[in-house]
Design an enzyme around this catalytic site. Structure first.
Site, mmCIF file in Angstrom:
data_model
loop_
_atom_site.group_PDB
_atom_site.id
_atom_site.type_symbol
_atom_site.label_atom_id
_atom_site.label_comp_id
_atom_site.label_asym_id
_atom_site.label_seq_id
_atom_site.Cartn_x
_atom_site.Cartn_y
_atom_site.Cartn_z
ATOM 1 N N SER A 29 0.832 -1.217 0.000
ATOM 2 C CA SER A 29 0.000 0.000 0.000
ATOM 3 C C SER A 29 0.857 1.252 0.000
ATOM 4 O O SER A 29 1.772 1.379 0.810
ATOM 5 C CB SER A 29 -0.833 0.086 1.278
ATOM 6 O OG SER A 29 -1.734 -0.946 1.353
ATOM 7 N N HIS A 60 -4.137 -0.002 -4.745
ATOM 8 C CA HIS A 60 -3.629 -1.275 -5.283
ATOM 9 C C HIS A 60 -4.124 -1.491 -6.708
ATOM 10 O O HIS A 60 -4.755 -2.501 -7.003
ATOM 11 C CB HIS A 60 -4.141 -2.466 -4.464
ATOM 12 C CG HIS A 60 -3.522 -2.624 -3.130
ATOM 13 N ND1 HIS A 60 -2.367 -3.323 -2.919
ATOM 14 C CD2 HIS A 60 -3.916 -2.180 -1.918
ATOM 15 C CE1 HIS A 60 -2.083 -3.298 -1.625
ATOM 16 N NE2 HIS A 60 -3.001 -2.612 -0.997
ATOM 17 N N HIS A 82 -5.910 -9.812 -1.681
ATOM 18 C CA HIS A 82 -6.108 -9.900 -0.224
ATOM 19 C C HIS A 82 -7.317 -10.765 0.115
ATOM 20 O O HIS A 82 -8.311 -10.754 -0.608
ATOM 21 C CB HIS A 82 -6.354 -8.508 0.377
ATOM 22 C CG HIS A 82 -5.263 -7.522 0.128
ATOM 23 N ND1 HIS A 82 -5.205 -6.752 -1.006
ATOM 24 C CD2 HIS A 82 -4.187 -7.180 0.878
ATOM 25 C CE1 HIS A 82 -4.131 -5.970 -0.954
ATOM 26 N NE2 HIS A 82 -3.489 -6.209 0.169
ATOM 27 N N TYR A 84 -9.431 -10.144 2.415
ATOM 28 C CA TYR A 84 -10.602 -9.314 2.758
ATOM 29 C C TYR A 84 -11.375 -8.834 1.531
ATOM 30 O O TYR A 84 -12.486 -8.320 1.663
ATOM 31 C CB TYR A 84 -10.209 -8.115 3.635
ATOM 32 C CG TYR A 84 -9.229 -7.156 3.020
ATOM 33 C CD1 TYR A 84 -9.612 -6.253 2.035
ATOM 34 C CD2 TYR A 84 -7.906 -7.131 3.441
ATOM 35 C CE1 TYR A 84 -8.712 -5.373 1.466
ATOM 36 C CE2 TYR A 84 -6.991 -6.258 2.884
ATOM 37 C CZ TYR A 84 -7.396 -5.387 1.894
ATOM 38 O OH TYR A 84 -6.501 -4.530 1.338
ATOM 39 N N GLU A 85 -10.799 -9.007 0.355
ATOM 40 C CA GLU A 85 -11.541 -8.630 -0.851
ATOM 41 C C GLU A 85 -12.566 -9.697 -1.219
ATOM 42 O O GLU A 85 -13.329 -9.516 -2.158
ATOM 43 C CB GLU A 85 -10.574 -8.428 -2.010
ATOM 44 C CG GLU A 85 -9.670 -7.229 -1.800
ATOM 45 C CD GLU A 85 -8.621 -7.136 -2.885
ATOM 46 O OE1 GLU A 85 -8.899 -6.490 -3.903
ATOM 47 O OE2 GLU A 85 -7.531 -7.710 -2.721
ATOM 48 N N ALA A 112 2.684 -2.353 3.931
ATOM 49 C CA ALA A 112 2.473 -1.348 4.969
ATOM 50 C C ALA A 112 1.953 -2.116 6.176
ATOM 51 O O ALA A 112 1.141 -3.024 6.023
ATOM 52 C CB ALA A 112 1.432 -0.347 4.500
ATOM 53 N N MET A 209 -2.267 -7.178 6.621
ATOM 54 C CA MET A 209 -3.286 -8.033 5.990
ATOM 55 C C MET A 209 -2.779 -8.687 4.704
ATOM 56 O O MET A 209 -3.577 -9.019 3.829
ATOM 57 C CB MET A 209 -4.535 -7.185 5.704
ATOM 58 C CG MET A 209 -5.093 -6.494 6.943
ATOM 59 S SD MET A 209 -6.453 -5.388 6.540
ATOM 60 C CE MET A 209 -6.489 -4.358 8.026
ATOM 61 N N SER A 210 -1.476 -8.872 4.603
ATOM 62 C CA SER A 210 -0.924 -9.431 3.348
ATOM 63 C C SER A 210 0.337 -10.239 3.635
ATOM 64 O O SER A 210 0.569 -10.665 4.767
ATOM 65 C CB SER A 210 -0.593 -8.285 2.385
ATOM 66 O OG SER A 210 0.483 -7.519 2.881
ATOM 67 N N ASN A 233 2.055 3.194 10.997
ATOM 68 C CA ASN A 233 1.317 3.713 12.169
ATOM 69 C C ASN A 233 1.609 2.809 13.355
ATOM 70 O O ASN A 233 1.998 1.649 13.166
ATOM 71 C CB ASN A 233 -0.194 3.695 11.879
ATOM 72 C CG ASN A 233 -0.664 2.300 11.482
ATOM 73 O OD1 ASN A 233 -0.582 1.919 10.308
ATOM 74 N ND2 ASN A 233 -1.125 1.539 12.444
ATOM 75 N N HIS A 245 -6.974 4.463 6.495
ATOM 76 C CA HIS A 245 -6.198 3.997 5.337
ATOM 77 C C HIS A 245 -5.409 5.135 4.695
ATOM 78 O O HIS A 245 -4.301 4.938 4.185
ATOM 79 C CB HIS A 245 -7.169 3.351 4.332
ATOM 80 C CG HIS A 245 -6.499 2.681 3.170
ATOM 81 N ND1 HIS A 245 -5.502 1.732 3.319
ATOM 82 C CD2 HIS A 245 -6.675 2.803 1.826
ATOM 83 C CE1 HIS A 245 -5.103 1.318 2.119
ATOM 84 N NE2 HIS A 245 -5.800 1.959 1.206
HETATM 85 N N1 HPA Z 1 -3.106 -3.025 11.105
HETATM 86 C C1 HPA Z 1 -3.273 -3.854 10.055
HETATM 87 N N2 HPA Z 1 -2.833 -3.569 8.843
HETATM 88 C C2 HPA Z 1 -2.190 -2.402 8.665
HETATM 89 C C3 HPA Z 1 -1.991 -1.505 9.723
HETATM 90 C C4 HPA Z 1 -2.478 -1.833 11.011
HETATM 91 O O1 HPA Z 1 -2.332 -1.089 11.995
HETATM 92 N N3 HPA Z 1 -1.302 -0.437 9.207
HETATM 93 C C5 HPA Z 1 -1.104 -0.714 7.885
HETATM 94 N N4 HPA Z 1 -1.635 -1.901 7.551
#
Ligand code: HPA
Length: 274
Positions: A29, A60, A82, A84-85, A112, A209-210, A233, A245
């Site tokens: 990302s 993406h 992913h 979640y898609e 990310a 998530m990847s 983050n 996001h």
């Molecule tokens: N959690 C899950 N996926 C993420 C995060 C997070 O804090 N930051 C970027 N992708």
């Protein structure tokens, strides 16, 4: 079970380019702009590839970008799949299977991620040394494919030699990097503070998530993998404000130059023997 056809995708690609990538890199990302680093790029939308699982998430765009970097033939994959898609777990390995079918034996996975160490500032780069699968599923679910192992060994999913080399290259360029364990969640909701407490206790340093399914797929195919997380983050509960996001994409853009310089150095260096 989704039916994907790697030979048909390969044939479609061969109509655009005969390039045989030595190395493939999956863009996370906010890291899509790294593809601008490639010389003589050939861009193929994944929507042109029969049976490629289409990505739907902002940041993406589904593209394969073939090109030269530091004299090496590389493939940048900007079409990660992913869970979640709504994709079947088996679809998550398709980009890696395709890269392998095109000749790549080395794979760099970028993402990310949320940081679990309260001392790591957004923008921290982390080499992934190991992973935890908290989505509890696998891209290998289903029949074994040609060239794959049924029960792949996962004792070093990220190549230790390549990871050590990446760390040395970073130190030589005064680039501060951390090393740590990445935990995969199904998403798409971010984690709760209680989940983050749990992940810290089980030894994770970053959450996202990847990546994990791609590393599993690569292990089944005997590829060498290097993993790099950008900590965008602090994870939930470690930081006063809520997560979004946009923030993830923004930090991804900010680290772009540091990450691009590091990736160039990695591609220019000898690759570990397969
Ligand atoms: N959690 C899950 N996926 C993420 C995060 C997070 O804090 N930051 C970027 N992708």
């Amino acid at each position: 079970m989704p039916a994907f056809n790697i030979p048909a995708m390969t044939t479609a690609i061969r109509e655009h380019t005969g390039m045989e990538p030595e190395l493939a890199l999956v863009l996370g990302s906010g890291l899509g702009a790294l593809a601008d680093e490639l010389d003589d790029p050939v861009v193929i939308p994944t929507s042109d590839l029969p049976s490629y699982p289409q990505s739907t998430v902002e940041g993406h765009a589904g593209k394969l970008i073939f090109g030269m970097l530091e004299g090496r033939s590389v493939l940048f994959i900007q079409g990660r799949v992913h869970l979640y898609e709504g994709h079947h777990p088996r679809s998550l390995g398709v980009p890696v299977r395709l890269a392998h079918a095109l000749g790549a034996r080395h794979l760099i996975l970028t993402n990310a991620a949320g940081g679990l160490n309260p001392d790591w500032k957004p923008g921290t780069l982390m080499l992934i040394t190991d992973q935890i699968n908290m989505a509890m599923t696998s891209p290998l679910t289903g029949p074994v494919q040609d060239g794959e192992v049924r029960f792949p060994d996962m004792s070093s999913p990220y190549d230790p030699e390549w990871t050590a080399q990446a760390e040395r290259l970073a130190v030589n360029r005064n680039l501060q990097v951390r090393c740590g364990v990445y935990v995969w969640t199904a998403g798409p909701s971010y984690e709760t503070p209680a989940e983050i407490t749990f992940f810290r206790r089980i030894g994770a340093d970053a959450v996202g998530m990847s990546t994990v399914p791609e590393a599993i797929q690569a292990a089944a195919l005997g590829m060498k993998v290097l993993g790099i997380s950008t900590i965008t983050n602090l994870a939930a509960g470690l930081h006063a404000t809520s997560l979004n996001h946009e923030e993830v994409l923004e930090v991804g853009r900010e680290v772009r130059e540091r990450l691009a310089a590091w990736i160039r150095a990695l591609v220019a260096a000898p690759l570990p023997a397969v």
